[in-house]
Write an enzyme that holds these catalytic residues in place. Structure first.
Site, short mmCIF file in Angstrom:
data_model
loop_
_atom_site.label_atom_id
_atom_site.label_comp_id
_atom_site.label_asym_id
_atom_site.label_seq_id
_atom_site.Cartn_x
_atom_site.Cartn_y
_atom_site.Cartn_z
N SER A 1 14.46 -9.83 93.54
CA SER A 1 13.50 -9.74 92.44
C SER A 1 14.05 -8.80 91.36
O SER A 1 15.09 -9.07 90.77
CB SER A 1 12.14 -9.29 92.96
OG SER A 1 11.14 -9.47 91.99
N HIS B 1 6.00 -13.98 91.66
CA HIS B 1 6.79 -15.18 91.94
C HIS B 1 5.90 -16.40 92.25
O HIS B 1 6.23 -17.23 93.09
CB HIS B 1 7.80 -14.93 93.06
CG HIS B 1 8.69 -13.76 92.78
ND1 HIS B 1 9.65 -13.79 91.79
CD2 HIS B 1 8.73 -12.51 93.31
CE1 HIS B 1 10.26 -12.61 91.74
NE2 HIS B 1 9.71 -11.82 92.64
#
Length: 384
Positions: free
Chosen positions: A158, A275
Protein backbone atom coordinates in the site's frame (compact mmCIF):
# COMPACT_ATOMS: atom_id res chain seq x y z
CA UNK A 1 24.48 4.98 -12.23
CA UNK A 2 24.09 2.51 -9.35
CA UNK A 3 27.72 1.90 -8.48
CA UNK A 4 27.56 2.92 -4.82
CA UNK A 5 25.00 3.48 -2.11
CA UNK A 6 25.64 7.22 -2.18
CA UNK A 7 24.85 7.35 -5.90
CA UNK A 8 21.15 6.74 -5.31
CA UNK A 9 19.28 10.01 -5.81
CA UNK A 10 17.26 9.71 -2.63
CA UNK A 11 20.26 8.97 -0.41
CA UNK A 12 21.56 12.49 -0.93
CA UNK A 13 20.68 14.91 1.86
CA UNK A 14 16.89 15.29 1.75
CA UNK A 15 17.13 19.06 1.32
CA UNK A 16 18.33 18.32 -2.20
CA UNK A 17 16.12 15.34 -2.92
CA UNK A 18 13.33 17.21 -4.64
CA UNK A 19 13.92 18.43 -8.17
CA UNK A 20 12.36 21.70 -9.33
CA UNK A 21 9.45 21.29 -11.67
CA UNK A 22 9.70 23.05 -15.01
CA UNK A 23 7.14 25.76 -15.74
CA UNK A 24 5.52 23.51 -18.33
CA UNK A 25 4.85 20.91 -15.64
CA UNK A 26 3.25 23.29 -13.16
CA UNK A 27 -0.52 23.60 -13.06
CA UNK A 28 -2.63 26.58 -12.13
CA UNK A 29 -4.31 24.48 -9.44
CA UNK A 30 -1.08 23.80 -7.53
CA UNK A 31 -1.57 22.98 -3.82
CA UNK A 32 -0.58 25.59 -1.27
CA UNK A 33 2.41 23.45 -0.21
CA UNK A 34 4.11 23.69 -3.62
CA UNK A 35 6.44 26.52 -2.38
CA UNK A 36 7.66 24.11 0.33
CA UNK A 37 8.64 21.58 -2.29
CA UNK A 38 10.41 24.23 -4.33
CA UNK A 39 12.21 25.50 -1.23
CA UNK A 40 13.52 21.98 -0.68
CA UNK A 41 14.54 21.55 -4.30
CA UNK A 42 17.99 21.70 -5.82
CA UNK A 43 18.79 20.59 -9.37
CA UNK A 44 20.53 17.24 -9.69
CA UNK A 45 23.18 16.34 -12.26
CA UNK A 46 21.84 14.37 -15.22
CA UNK A 47 22.38 10.61 -15.13
CA UNK A 48 24.46 8.66 -17.59
CA UNK A 49 21.85 6.48 -19.32
CA UNK A 50 24.40 4.21 -20.95
CA UNK A 51 26.17 3.60 -17.65
CA UNK A 52 22.83 2.93 -15.92
CA UNK A 53 21.91 0.30 -18.51
CA UNK A 54 25.35 -1.29 -18.23
CA UNK A 55 25.00 -1.42 -14.45
CA UNK A 56 21.50 -2.93 -14.71
CA UNK A 57 22.83 -5.64 -17.04
CA UNK A 58 25.70 -6.36 -14.67
CA UNK A 59 23.27 -6.81 -11.80
CA UNK A 60 21.11 -9.25 -13.72
CA UNK A 61 24.13 -11.51 -14.27
CA UNK A 62 24.84 -11.81 -10.56
CA UNK A 63 24.46 -15.02 -8.61
CA UNK A 64 20.87 -14.94 -7.30
CA UNK A 65 22.13 -15.76 -3.84
CA UNK A 66 24.16 -12.55 -3.83
CA UNK A 67 21.17 -10.33 -4.66
CA UNK A 68 18.78 -8.66 -2.28
CA UNK A 69 15.11 -7.67 -2.31
CA UNK A 70 13.55 -4.94 -0.16
CA UNK A 71 10.00 -5.07 1.21
CA UNK A 72 8.49 -1.84 2.55
CA UNK A 73 5.60 -2.11 5.07
CA UNK A 74 2.35 -0.19 5.00
CA UNK A 75 -0.21 1.30 7.35
CA UNK A 76 -0.77 -0.82 10.45
CA UNK A 77 2.93 -1.51 11.04
CA UNK A 78 3.44 1.70 13.02
CA UNK A 79 4.13 1.85 16.76
CA UNK A 80 5.08 4.56 19.22
CA UNK A 81 8.87 4.62 19.52
CA UNK A 82 9.62 3.73 15.92
CA UNK A 83 12.63 5.64 14.67
CA UNK A 84 14.40 5.59 18.05
CA UNK A 85 17.98 4.65 17.32
CA UNK A 86 17.89 5.77 13.67
CA UNK A 87 18.79 9.43 14.15
CA UNK A 88 22.51 8.71 14.50
CA UNK A 89 22.65 7.56 10.88
CA UNK A 90 23.38 9.96 7.98
CA UNK A 91 20.47 11.97 6.56
CA UNK A 92 17.84 10.77 9.04
CA UNK A 93 17.63 14.00 11.05
CA UNK A 94 17.43 15.93 7.79
CA UNK A 95 14.68 13.65 6.51
CA UNK A 96 12.50 14.28 9.55
CA UNK A 97 13.27 18.00 9.44
CA UNK A 98 12.19 18.11 5.79
CA UNK A 99 9.09 16.13 6.72
CA UNK A 100 8.14 18.72 9.33
CA UNK A 101 8.27 21.46 6.69
CA UNK A 102 6.17 19.50 4.22
CA UNK A 103 3.64 18.08 6.67
CA UNK A 104 3.33 21.07 8.96
CA UNK A 105 3.78 19.12 12.21
CA UNK A 106 6.58 17.44 14.18
CA UNK A 107 6.66 13.91 12.76
CA UNK A 108 9.74 12.97 14.76
CA UNK A 109 8.07 13.63 18.12
CA UNK A 110 4.89 11.88 17.00
CA UNK A 111 6.82 8.75 16.02
CA UNK A 112 8.93 8.68 19.17
CA UNK A 113 6.38 9.77 21.77
CA UNK A 114 2.92 9.41 20.24
CA UNK A 115 0.21 9.56 21.45
CA UNK A 116 -0.66 6.22 19.89
CA UNK A 117 -4.15 7.22 18.76
CA UNK A 118 -2.74 10.21 16.87
CA UNK A 119 0.02 8.16 15.26
CA UNK A 120 -2.58 5.59 14.16
CA UNK A 121 -4.69 8.17 12.31
CA UNK A 122 -4.43 7.70 8.56
CA UNK A 123 -3.29 11.29 7.99
CA UNK A 124 -0.33 10.79 10.33
CA UNK A 125 0.34 7.08 9.98
CA UNK A 126 1.06 6.96 6.26
CA UNK A 127 3.72 9.72 6.28
CA UNK A 128 5.20 8.25 9.47
CA UNK A 129 5.63 4.78 8.00
CA UNK A 130 6.97 6.23 4.73
CA UNK A 131 9.68 8.35 6.40
CA UNK A 132 10.63 5.73 9.00
CA UNK A 133 11.02 3.09 6.29
CA UNK A 134 13.42 5.22 4.28
CA UNK A 135 15.27 6.10 7.50
CA UNK A 136 15.66 2.34 8.06
CA UNK A 137 17.31 2.09 4.65
CA UNK A 138 19.87 4.62 5.88
CA UNK A 139 20.66 2.31 8.78
CA UNK A 140 21.03 -0.67 6.47
CA UNK A 141 23.22 1.40 4.14
CA UNK A 142 25.66 2.02 7.00
CA UNK A 143 25.58 -1.43 8.57
CA UNK A 144 25.38 -3.54 5.41
CA UNK A 145 26.11 -1.45 2.31
CA UNK A 146 26.36 -4.60 0.20
CA UNK A 147 22.63 -5.15 0.73
CA UNK A 148 21.99 -1.78 -0.92
CA UNK A 149 24.43 -2.44 -3.73
CA UNK A 150 22.99 -5.84 -4.55
CA UNK A 151 19.32 -4.87 -4.44
CA UNK A 152 17.56 -5.85 -7.67
CA UNK A 153 13.92 -5.59 -6.63
CA UNK A 154 11.55 -3.85 -4.23
CA UNK A 155 7.90 -3.91 -3.32
CA UNK A 156 5.85 -1.96 -0.83
CA UNK A 157 2.53 -2.75 0.79
CA UNK A 158 0.00 0.00 0.00
CA UNK A 159 1.67 3.28 1.08
CA UNK A 160 4.92 1.32 1.28
CA UNK A 161 4.93 1.35 -2.50
CA UNK A 162 5.85 5.04 -2.39
CA UNK A 163 8.92 4.26 -0.26
CA UNK A 164 9.90 1.49 -2.67
CA UNK A 165 9.64 3.89 -5.60
CA UNK A 166 11.74 6.53 -3.84
CA UNK A 167 14.39 3.95 -3.03
CA UNK A 168 14.37 2.83 -6.67
CA UNK A 169 14.96 6.37 -7.92
CA UNK A 170 11.49 6.76 -9.47
CA UNK A 171 10.45 9.60 -7.16
CA UNK A 172 12.24 12.11 -4.98
CA UNK A 173 11.82 12.07 -1.22
CA UNK A 174 10.18 15.46 -0.69
CA UNK A 175 7.76 15.19 -3.60
CA UNK A 176 6.83 11.60 -2.75
CA UNK A 177 6.19 12.59 0.86
CA UNK A 178 3.92 15.40 -0.29
CA UNK A 179 2.03 12.93 -2.49
CA UNK A 180 1.70 10.60 0.51
CA UNK A 181 0.34 13.52 2.55
CA UNK A 182 -2.30 14.26 -0.09
CA UNK A 183 -3.13 10.57 -0.37
CA UNK A 184 -3.53 10.13 3.38
CA UNK A 185 -5.73 13.20 3.74
CA UNK A 186 -7.95 12.10 0.84
CA UNK A 187 -8.28 8.58 2.23
CA UNK A 188 -9.13 9.95 5.68
CA UNK A 189 -11.81 12.18 4.15
CA UNK A 190 -13.26 9.25 2.19
CA UNK A 191 -13.28 7.14 5.36
CA UNK A 192 -15.19 9.80 7.27
CA UNK A 193 -18.01 9.73 4.72
CA UNK A 194 -19.39 6.33 5.76
CA UNK A 195 -18.85 3.87 8.66
CA UNK A 196 -16.49 1.28 7.22
CA UNK A 197 -13.43 -0.75 8.07
CA UNK A 198 -11.24 -3.77 7.37
CA UNK A 199 -11.34 -7.32 8.71
CA UNK A 200 -8.41 -9.74 8.69
CA UNK A 201 -9.66 -13.22 7.83
CA UNK A 202 -8.00 -16.63 7.79
CA UNK A 203 -10.19 -19.33 6.32
CA UNK A 204 -10.29 -23.06 5.86
CA UNK A 205 -9.47 -24.38 2.42
CA UNK A 206 -13.16 -24.64 1.56
CA UNK A 207 -13.84 -20.99 2.51
CA UNK A 208 -15.44 -18.98 -0.29
CA UNK A 209 -14.43 -15.36 0.25
CA UNK A 210 -16.31 -13.86 -2.67
CA UNK A 211 -19.49 -15.71 -1.71
CA UNK A 212 -19.11 -14.47 1.87
CA UNK A 213 -18.85 -10.90 0.60
CA UNK A 214 -22.00 -11.34 -1.51
CA UNK A 215 -23.89 -12.62 1.53
CA UNK A 216 -22.67 -9.69 3.61
CA UNK A 217 -23.83 -7.21 0.97
CA UNK A 218 -27.26 -8.86 0.80
CA UNK A 219 -27.49 -8.49 4.56
CA UNK A 220 -26.66 -4.78 4.24
CA UNK A 221 -29.47 -4.33 1.73
CA UNK A 222 -31.95 -5.70 4.26
CA UNK A 223 -30.79 -2.89 6.56
CA UNK A 224 -31.60 -0.30 3.91
CA UNK A 225 -28.02 0.37 2.79
CA UNK A 226 -27.94 1.24 -0.89
CA UNK A 227 -25.06 -0.10 -3.00
CA UNK A 228 -23.26 -1.75 -0.08
CA UNK A 229 -19.54 -2.47 -0.42
CA UNK A 230 -17.80 -5.63 0.79
CA UNK A 231 -14.84 -7.12 -1.04
CA UNK A 232 -11.40 -8.65 -0.62
CA UNK A 233 -9.01 -5.72 -0.14
CA UNK A 234 -5.75 -7.61 0.50
CA UNK A 235 -4.54 -11.00 -0.71
CA UNK A 236 -1.93 -11.80 1.92
CA UNK A 237 -1.10 -15.51 1.74
CA UNK A 238 -2.92 -18.76 0.94
CA UNK A 239 -6.23 -18.61 2.84
CA UNK A 240 -5.28 -15.24 4.32
CA UNK A 241 -7.31 -12.22 3.25
CA UNK A 242 -8.37 -8.79 4.41
CA UNK A 243 -11.98 -7.99 3.62
CA UNK A 244 -13.13 -4.37 3.64
CA UNK A 245 -16.39 -2.52 3.25
CA UNK A 246 -19.37 -1.10 5.13
CA UNK A 247 -19.13 -1.74 8.86
CA UNK A 248 -22.47 -3.60 8.85
CA UNK A 249 -21.05 -6.05 6.30
CA UNK A 250 -18.00 -6.71 8.45
CA UNK A 251 -20.19 -7.21 11.50
CA UNK A 252 -22.14 -9.83 9.52
CA UNK A 253 -18.93 -11.66 8.59
CA UNK A 254 -17.75 -11.74 12.19
CA UNK A 255 -21.10 -12.99 13.47
CA UNK A 256 -21.26 -15.74 10.84
CA UNK A 257 -17.56 -16.58 10.70
CA UNK A 258 -17.95 -20.24 11.70
CA UNK A 259 -20.63 -20.90 9.09
CA UNK A 260 -18.49 -19.17 6.47
CA UNK A 261 -15.53 -21.48 7.27
CA UNK A 262 -13.37 -18.71 8.74
CA UNK A 263 -10.96 -19.91 11.42
CA UNK A 264 -9.94 -16.42 12.52
CA UNK A 265 -11.41 -12.95 12.10
CA UNK A 266 -9.87 -9.79 13.51
CA UNK A 267 -10.87 -6.15 12.92
CA UNK A 268 -7.93 -4.00 11.85
CA UNK A 269 -7.23 -0.67 13.61
CA UNK A 270 -7.85 1.46 10.50
CA UNK A 271 -10.42 4.13 9.84
CA UNK A 272 -11.91 2.98 6.54
CA UNK A 273 -12.35 0.43 3.77
CA UNK A 274 -9.05 0.97 1.98
CA UNK A 275 -8.52 -0.58 -1.45
CA UNK A 276 -12.24 -0.74 -2.21
CA UNK A 277 -14.59 1.47 -4.19
CA UNK A 278 -15.35 3.40 -1.00
CA UNK A 279 -12.01 5.12 -1.65
CA UNK A 280 -13.17 6.40 -5.07
CA UNK A 281 -13.34 10.02 -3.88
CA UNK A 282 -9.62 9.88 -2.97
CA UNK A 283 -8.45 9.02 -6.47
CA UNK A 284 -8.73 12.47 -8.03
CA UNK A 285 -6.65 14.31 -5.38
CA UNK A 286 -3.92 11.68 -5.74
CA UNK A 287 -4.10 11.74 -9.54
CA UNK A 288 -3.78 15.52 -9.46
CA UNK A 289 -0.70 15.59 -7.23
CA UNK A 290 0.98 12.81 -9.22
CA UNK A 291 0.63 14.98 -12.32
CA UNK A 292 2.62 17.70 -10.56
CA UNK A 293 5.54 15.69 -9.19
CA UNK A 294 8.36 14.22 -11.18
CA UNK A 295 8.16 10.47 -11.77
CA UNK A 296 10.83 8.41 -13.50
CA UNK A 297 11.15 4.79 -14.52
CA UNK A 298 12.48 2.83 -11.52
CA UNK A 299 16.18 1.95 -11.67
CA UNK A 300 15.48 -1.50 -10.23
CA UNK A 301 12.41 -3.73 -10.45
CA UNK A 302 9.49 -2.39 -8.41
CA UNK A 303 6.32 -4.44 -8.31
CA UNK A 304 2.81 -2.95 -8.34
CA UNK A 305 0.21 -3.89 -5.73
CA UNK A 306 -2.46 -3.82 -8.42
CA UNK A 307 -1.27 -6.85 -10.39
CA UNK A 308 2.11 -7.88 -9.00
CA UNK A 309 3.89 -6.84 -12.19
CA UNK A 310 6.93 -4.59 -12.63
CA UNK A 311 6.53 -0.90 -13.29
CA UNK A 312 7.63 -0.20 -16.85
CA UNK A 313 7.42 3.60 -17.23
CA UNK A 314 6.63 6.83 -15.42
CA UNK A 315 3.11 6.79 -16.85
CA UNK A 316 2.63 3.26 -15.58
CA UNK A 317 3.67 4.37 -12.09
CA UNK A 318 1.19 7.24 -12.04
CA UNK A 319 -1.72 5.12 -13.30
CA UNK A 320 -1.15 2.20 -10.96
CA UNK A 321 -0.68 4.31 -7.83
CA UNK A 322 -4.10 5.85 -8.40
CA UNK A 323 -5.72 2.53 -9.30
CA UNK A 324 -4.24 1.00 -6.17
CA UNK A 325 -6.57 3.06 -3.96
CA UNK A 326 -9.67 1.23 -5.20
CA UNK A 327 -8.09 -2.13 -6.08
CA UNK A 328 -7.13 -5.02 -3.82
CA UNK A 329 -3.49 -5.30 -2.78
CA UNK A 330 -2.33 -8.50 -4.47
CA UNK A 331 0.57 -9.10 -2.11
CA UNK A 332 0.56 -12.88 -2.36
CA UNK A 333 0.71 -12.62 -6.15
CA UNK A 334 3.50 -10.04 -5.89
CA UNK A 335 5.61 -12.36 -3.76
CA UNK A 336 5.12 -15.13 -6.30
CA UNK A 337 6.37 -12.79 -9.04
CA UNK A 338 9.44 -11.74 -7.04
CA UNK A 339 10.51 -15.18 -5.88
CA UNK A 340 9.54 -17.36 -8.84
CA UNK A 341 12.63 -19.25 -10.01
CA UNK A 342 13.83 -22.50 -11.47
CA UNK A 343 14.23 -25.46 -9.15
CA UNK A 344 17.58 -25.35 -7.41
CA UNK A 345 18.17 -21.64 -8.09
CA UNK A 346 19.11 -19.65 -5.00
CA UNK A 347 16.80 -17.12 -3.40
CA UNK A 348 17.86 -13.51 -2.81
CA UNK A 349 18.33 -12.05 0.65
CA UNK A 350 15.14 -10.29 1.73
CA UNK A 351 15.08 -7.23 3.97
CA UNK A 352 11.92 -5.80 5.50
CA UNK A 353 12.78 -2.11 5.67
CA UNK A 354 10.54 -0.27 8.10
CA UNK A 355 8.50 -0.81 11.26
CA UNK A 356 7.20 -4.25 12.15
CA UNK A 357 7.69 -7.74 10.76
CA UNK A 358 4.30 -8.33 9.14
CA UNK A 359 5.68 -8.69 5.63
CA UNK A 360 8.11 -11.30 6.86
CA UNK A 361 5.18 -13.22 8.33
CA UNK A 362 3.36 -13.18 4.99
CA UNK A 363 6.54 -14.25 3.18
CA UNK A 364 6.88 -17.19 5.58
CA UNK A 365 3.33 -18.28 4.75
CA UNK A 366 3.86 -17.86 0.99
CA UNK A 367 7.41 -19.13 0.49
CA UNK A 368 9.33 -20.78 3.31
CA UNK A 369 12.50 -21.18 1.23
CA UNK A 370 12.62 -17.45 0.48
CA UNK A 371 11.89 -16.68 4.13
CA UNK A 372 15.08 -18.47 5.21
CA UNK A 373 17.10 -15.47 4.03
CA UNK A 374 14.72 -12.85 5.49
CA UNK A 375 16.02 -10.11 7.80
CA UNK A 376 13.98 -7.30 9.38
CA UNK A 377 15.76 -3.95 9.71
CA UNK A 378 15.07 -2.75 13.24
CA UNK A 379 13.82 0.81 13.68
CA UNK A 380 13.90 1.05 17.48
CA UNK A 381 16.72 -1.07 18.86
CA UNK A 382 18.73 1.58 20.67
CA UNK A 383 18.39 5.01 22.22
CA UNK A 384 18.91 8.19 20.20
Amino acid sequence: MLTSASSRVWLRAPLSLSRSLSSSQRRSSEPSHRPLLEALAEPQPPGEEGEEEEERTRRLRKDPGDRSVFLFPGQGSQFVGMGRGLFKYPNVKEMFAAAQKILGYDLRTLCLQGPEDELARTVHCQPAVFVTSLAAVERLSCENPQAIESCVGAAGFSVGEFAALVFAGAMNFAEALYAVKVRAEAMQKASDMVPSGMLSVVGKRQAQYQSACVQAKEHCKTLGIEAPVCSVANFLFPDGRVIAGHQQALDFLQKNSRRLQFTRVKPLPVSGAFHTELMASATEPLRDVLRQVEVRRPEINVYSNVDGKRYMSEGHVRRQLVKQLVSPVKWEQTLHQIYERAQGEKFPHTYEVGPGKQLGATLQRCNMKAFKTYTPVQVSTSED
